[in-house]
Design a protein around this motif. Structure first.
Motif, PDB file in Angstrom:
ATOM      1  N   TYR A  19       0.742  -1.059   0.063  1.00 34.10           N
ATOM      2  CA  TYR A  19       0.025  -0.096  -0.033  1.00 34.10           C
ATOM      3  C   TYR A  19       0.742   1.167  -0.063  1.00 34.10           C
ATOM      4  O   TYR A  19       0.527   2.182  -0.544  1.00 34.10           O
ATOM      5  N   LEU A  20       2.001   1.183   0.506  1.00 35.02           N
ATOM      6  CA  LEU A  20       3.097   2.362   0.812  1.00 35.02           C
ATOM      7  C   LEU A  20       3.619   2.587  -0.831  1.00 35.02           C
ATOM      8  O   LEU A  20       3.710   3.698  -1.155  1.00 35.02           O
ATOM      9  N   LYS A  21       3.797   1.431  -1.469  1.00 35.89           N
ATOM     10  CA  LYS A  21       4.445   1.527  -2.781  1.00 35.89           C
ATOM     11  C   LYS A  21       3.315   2.066  -3.921  1.00 35.89           C
ATOM     12  O   LYS A  21       3.702   2.803  -4.825  1.00 35.89           O
ATOM     13  N   ILE A  22       1.985   1.559  -3.522  1.00 37.71           N
ATOM     14  CA  ILE A  22       0.813   2.247  -4.595  1.00 37.71           C
ATOM     15  C   ILE A  22       0.846   3.829  -4.080  1.00 37.71           C
ATOM     16  O   ILE A  22       0.980   4.508  -5.089  1.00 37.71           O
ATOM     17  N   GLU A  23       0.992   4.047  -2.836  1.00 36.19           N
ATOM     18  CA  GLU A  23       0.861   5.722  -2.660  1.00 36.19           C
ATOM     19  C   GLU A  23       2.043   6.231  -3.413  1.00 36.19           C
ATOM     20  O   GLU A  23       1.755   7.357  -3.670  1.00 36.19           O
ATOM     21  N   GLU A  24       3.345   5.964  -3.209  1.00 33.78           N
ATOM     22  CA  GLU A  24       4.256   6.426  -3.658  1.00 33.78           C
ATOM     23  C   GLU A  24       4.271   6.723  -5.214  1.00 33.78           C
ATOM     24  O   GLU A  24       4.306   7.812  -5.721  1.00 33.78           O
ATOM     25  N   ILE A  25       3.804   5.699  -5.687  1.00 35.16           N
ATOM     26  CA  ILE A  25       3.369   5.758  -7.155  1.00 35.16           C
ATOM     27  C   ILE A  25       2.326   6.693  -7.778  1.00 35.16           C
ATOM     28  O   ILE A  25       2.681   7.588  -8.711  1.00 35.16           O
ATOM     29  N   ARG A  26       1.332   6.810  -6.939  1.00 39.42           N
ATOM     30  CA  ARG A  26       0.192   7.508  -7.235  1.00 39.42           C
ATOM     31  C   ARG A  26       0.513   8.984  -7.001  1.00 39.42           C
ATOM     32  O   ARG A  26       0.255   9.700  -7.889  1.00 39.42           O
ATOM     33  N   LYS A  27       1.314   9.179  -5.952  1.00 40.04           N
ATOM     34  CA  LYS A  27       1.594  10.754  -5.661  1.00 40.04           C
ATOM     35  C   LYS A  27       2.393  11.021  -6.891  1.00 40.04           C
ATOM     36  O   LYS A  27       2.326  12.243  -7.467  1.00 40.04           O
ATOM     37  N   ARG A  28       3.482  10.184  -7.120  1.00 35.16           N
ATOM     38  CA  ARG A  28       4.496  10.775  -8.353  1.00 35.16           C
ATOM     39  C   ARG A  28       3.918  11.068  -9.620  1.00 35.16           C
ATOM     40  O   ARG A  28       4.229  11.850 -10.233  1.00 35.16           O
ATOM     41  N   LYS A  29       2.833  10.231  -9.761  1.00 35.85           N
ATOM     42  CA  LYS A  29       2.204  10.558 -11.058  1.00 35.85           C
ATOM     43  C   LYS A  29       0.998  11.466 -11.256  1.00 35.85           C
ATOM     44  O   LYS A  29       0.427  11.767 -12.135  1.00 35.85           O
ATOM     45  N   GLY A  30       0.669  11.977  -9.823  1.00 38.96           N
ATOM     46  CA  GLY A  30      -0.338  12.897  -9.853  1.00 38.96           C
ATOM     47  C   GLY A  30      -1.800  12.545 -10.088  1.00 38.96           C
ATOM     48  O   GLY A  30      -2.688  13.066 -10.576  1.00 38.96           O
ATOM     49  N   VAL A  31      -1.958  11.100  -9.654  1.00 41.36           N
ATOM     50  CA  VAL A  31      -3.226  10.602  -9.690  1.00 41.36           C
ATOM     51  C   VAL A  31      -3.982  10.647  -8.564  1.00 41.36           C
ATOM     52  O   VAL A  31      -3.253  10.583  -7.343  1.00 41.36           O
ATOM     53  N   THR A  32      -5.242  11.248  -8.559  1.00 39.01           N
ATOM     54  CA  THR A  32      -6.005  11.287  -7.163  1.00 39.01           C
ATOM     55  C   THR A  32      -6.468  10.241  -6.547  1.00 39.01           C
ATOM     56  O   THR A  32      -6.748   8.864  -7.252  1.00 39.01           O
ATOM     57  N   LYS A  33      -6.675  10.229  -5.198  1.00 38.37           N
ATOM     58  CA  LYS A  33      -7.257   8.956  -4.810  1.00 38.37           C
ATOM     59  C   LYS A  33      -8.643   8.692  -5.259  1.00 38.37           C
ATOM     60  O   LYS A  33      -9.113   7.491  -5.248  1.00 38.37           O
ATOM     61  N   SER A  34      -9.463   9.779  -5.309  1.00 38.44           N
ATOM     62  CA  SER A  34     -10.885   9.742  -5.971  1.00 38.44           C
ATOM     63  C   SER A  34     -10.804   8.838  -7.339  1.00 38.44           C
ATOM     64  O   SER A  34     -11.633   8.195  -7.372  1.00 38.44           O
ATOM     65  N   HIS A  35      -9.763   9.337  -8.251  1.00 33.66           N
ATOM     66  CA  HIS A  35      -9.958   8.727  -9.251  1.00 33.66           C
ATOM     67  C   HIS A  35      -9.579   7.298  -9.262  1.00 33.66           C
ATOM     68  O   HIS A  35     -10.468   6.663  -9.837  1.00 33.66           O
ATOM     69  N   ILE A  36      -8.773   6.834  -8.571  1.00 27.08           N
ATOM     70  CA  ILE A  36      -8.563   5.338  -8.519  1.00 27.08           C
ATOM     71  C   ILE A  36      -9.738   4.741  -7.766  1.00 27.08           C
ATOM     72  O   ILE A  36     -10.215   3.838  -8.076  1.00 27.08           O
ATOM     73  N   ALA A  37     -10.359   5.355  -6.644  1.00 26.02           N
ATOM     74  CA  ALA A  37     -11.335   4.732  -5.986  1.00 26.02           C
ATOM     75  C   ALA A  37     -12.520   4.690  -6.885  1.00 26.02           C
ATOM     76  O   ALA A  37     -12.941   3.598  -7.071  1.00 26.02           O
ATOM     77  N   ARG A  38     -12.987   5.481  -7.710  1.00 28.16           N
ATOM     78  CA  ARG A  38     -13.958   5.520  -8.660  1.00 28.16           C
ATOM     79  C   ARG A  38     -13.618   4.508  -9.766  1.00 28.16           C
ATOM     80  O   ARG A  38     -14.714   3.901 -10.358  1.00 28.16           O
TER      81      ARG A  38
END
Length: 79
Positions: free
Chosen positions: A5-24
């Motif tokens: 989950y930490l690696k996913i968050e690291e990649i998500r933040k670096r790519k500028g993808v929002t949490k809401s986008h992934i959730a939806r």
């Protein structure tokens, strides 16, 4: 030790993808992803593959200590 989950968050933040986008994109609420991002929900293989697809990453990068070449190139472009 690297938690997925930490690696996913690291990649998500670096790519500028929002949490809401992934959730939806996963068919869930932002609250669900908030729990995922804190390690409160363990993801099954199908969800890991879906999130990897959303982030345009190979799922193995969630388990690797190194970032993918694609992600490293995109980070260099941003710098």
């Amino acid at each position: 030790m690297s938690f997925v989950y930490l690696k996913i968050e690291e990649i998500r933040k670096r790519k500028g993808v929002t949490k809401s986008h992934i959730a939806r994109s996963c068919g869930h609420t932002p609250q669900w992803y908030s729990k995922v991002s804190k390690g409160e929900i363990v993801l099954d293989v199908n969800k890991l593959e879906l999130i990897a697809s959303i982030l345009e990453e190979d799922v193995k990068n969630f388990f690797d200590n190194k970032l993918s070449d694609t992600l490293n190139l995109s980070i260099k472009k941003l710098a």
